[in-house]
Motif scaffolding. Structure first.
Motif, PDB file in Angstrom:
ATOM      1  N   ILE A 180       0.882  -1.168   0.000  1.00  0.00           N
ATOM      2  CA  ILE A 180       0.000   0.000   0.000  1.00  0.00           C
ATOM      3  C   ILE A 180       0.919   1.216   0.000  1.00  0.00           C
ATOM      4  O   ILE A 180       1.828   1.319   0.825  1.00  0.00           O
ATOM      5  CB  ILE A 180      -0.927   0.020   1.239  1.00  0.00           C
ATOM      6  N   ILE A 181       0.687   2.129  -0.921  1.00  0.00           N
ATOM      7  CA  ILE A 181       1.541   3.316  -1.047  1.00  0.00           C
ATOM      8  C   ILE A 181       1.034   4.382  -0.084  1.00  0.00           C
ATOM      9  O   ILE A 181      -0.130   4.774  -0.131  1.00  0.00           O
ATOM     10  CB  ILE A 181       1.515   3.845  -2.498  1.00  0.00           C
ATOM     11  N   ASP A 182       1.905   4.818   0.799  1.00  0.00           N
ATOM     12  CA  ASP A 182       1.549   5.880   1.736  1.00  0.00           C
ATOM     13  C   ASP A 182       1.458   7.204   0.988  1.00  0.00           C
ATOM     14  O   ASP A 182       2.209   7.435   0.030  1.00  0.00           O
ATOM     15  CB  ASP A 182       2.596   6.013   2.850  1.00  0.00           C
ATOM     16  N   ASP A 183       0.554   8.065   1.445  1.00  0.00           N
ATOM     17  CA  ASP A 183       0.497   9.408   0.878  1.00  0.00           C
ATOM     18  C   ASP A 183       1.791  10.118   1.223  1.00  0.00           C
ATOM     19  O   ASP A 183       2.180  10.218   2.394  1.00  0.00           O
ATOM     20  CB  ASP A 183      -0.685  10.205   1.457  1.00  0.00           C
ATOM     21  N   GLU A 184       2.482  10.551   0.193  1.00  0.00           N
ATOM     22  CA  GLU A 184       3.762  11.212   0.406  1.00  0.00           C
ATOM     23  C   GLU A 184       3.738  12.581  -0.263  1.00  0.00           C
ATOM     24  O   GLU A 184       3.238  12.725  -1.363  1.00  0.00           O
ATOM     25  CB  GLU A 184       4.899  10.382  -0.188  1.00  0.00           C
ATOM     26  N   LEU A 185       4.282  13.558   0.418  1.00  0.00           N
ATOM     27  CA  LEU A 185       4.431  14.874  -0.188  1.00  0.00           C
ATOM     28  C   LEU A 185       5.638  14.846  -1.115  1.00  0.00           C
ATOM     29  O   LEU A 185       6.636  14.170  -0.827  1.00  0.00           O
ATOM     30  CB  LEU A 185       4.639  15.946   0.883  1.00  0.00           C
ATOM     31  N   PRO A 186       5.576  15.566  -2.223  1.00  0.00           N
ATOM     32  CA  PRO A 186       6.753  15.651  -3.091  1.00  0.00           C
ATOM     33  C   PRO A 186       7.932  16.213  -2.316  1.00  0.00           C
ATOM     34  O   PRO A 186       7.764  16.982  -1.368  1.00  0.00           O
ATOM     35  CB  PRO A 186       6.305  16.612  -4.187  1.00  0.00           C
ATOM     36  N   PRO A 187       9.154  15.834  -2.701  1.00  0.00           N
ATOM     37  CA  PRO A 187      10.336  16.319  -2.000  1.00  0.00           C
ATOM     38  C   PRO A 187      10.360  17.858  -1.947  1.00  0.00           C
ATOM     39  O   PRO A 187      10.048  18.523  -2.918  1.00  0.00           O
ATOM     40  CB  PRO A 187      11.514  15.808  -2.858  1.00  0.00           C
ATOM     41  N   GLY A 188      10.674  18.391  -0.769  1.00  0.00           N
ATOM     42  CA  GLY A 188      10.762  19.846  -0.603  1.00  0.00           C
ATOM     43  C   GLY A 188       9.466  20.494  -0.173  1.00  0.00           C
ATOM     44  O   GLY A 188       9.438  21.679   0.126  1.00  0.00           O
TER      45      GLY A 188
END
Length: 190
Positions: A180-188
């Motif tokens: 399951i892919i965790d919600d991740e913010l784009p780098p920065g």
């Protein structure tokens, strides 16, 4: 739940989907596969990769259309996702309903058994002694599932285990939940 999914798929197919002639889809897809076979000079493993890649890119976009036409909410688990794929997704886009079966004990892998496959109608694989063992003619479908599920936070592996076109008794696709892919913010971006 399963009957409800079937009704959603049937309702969407009948009322919300613009229909395209099945023979046109079959012949167009066949032309794509034939051209790839020529472009890659019979390197069927590369053709399989290209079909999967094309399907992946289609799946990334198709999921939005699916969600808009079906008004489906988030699935509770991978089993529900499998039922939704079979009874709603395939029904909406190809007017078929593969059977979900062969679950592993950890509920992270299942098979889709295709009684019919409109992409493979009127098809004979090249008679060169290799296509029967190397070419997965409908491999684009594996990519579509991978791309669509990735957009709803599921990384999966999908591959064909057997195909009637190869002389097998059934056409079977195996789908495995990788994570399951965790919600991740784009780098920065915090």
């Amino acid at each position: 739940m399963s009957a409800t999914k079937a009704r959603v798929g049937e309702d969407a197919w009948k009322t919300r989907i613009d229909k395209v002639n099945a023979e046109l889809v079959t012949l167009t897809y066949g032309s794509i596969v034939a051209q790839l076979c020529r472009d890659f000079e019979g390197d069927y493993l590369e053709v399989n990769k290209q079909l999967e890649k094309m399907g992946y890119n289609i799946g990334l976009r198709l999921i939005e259309d699916f969600l808009a036409k079906t008004n489906m909410g988030k699935c509770a688990n991978f089993r529900e996702t499998a039922e939704t794929i079979a009874k709603v997704g395939f029904k909406v886009f190809l007017n078929i309903t593969p059977t979900v079966t062969n679950w592993t004990t950890d509920n992270k892998q299942f098979s889709l058994i295709f009684e019919e496959n409109p992409l493979a109608d009127f098809v004979e694989l090249p008679d060169d002694g290799r296509a029967q063992n190397e070419l997965w003619y409908s491999n684009m479908l594996c990519g579509v599932l991978r791309g669509a599920l990735e957009m709803v936070q599921m990384q999966v592996d999908a591959h064909f285990a057997s195909d009637i076109l190869r002389g097998n008794e059934v056409t079977e696709m195996r789908v495995t939940l990788v994570r399951i892919i965790d919600d991740e913010l784009p780098p920065g971006e915090d």
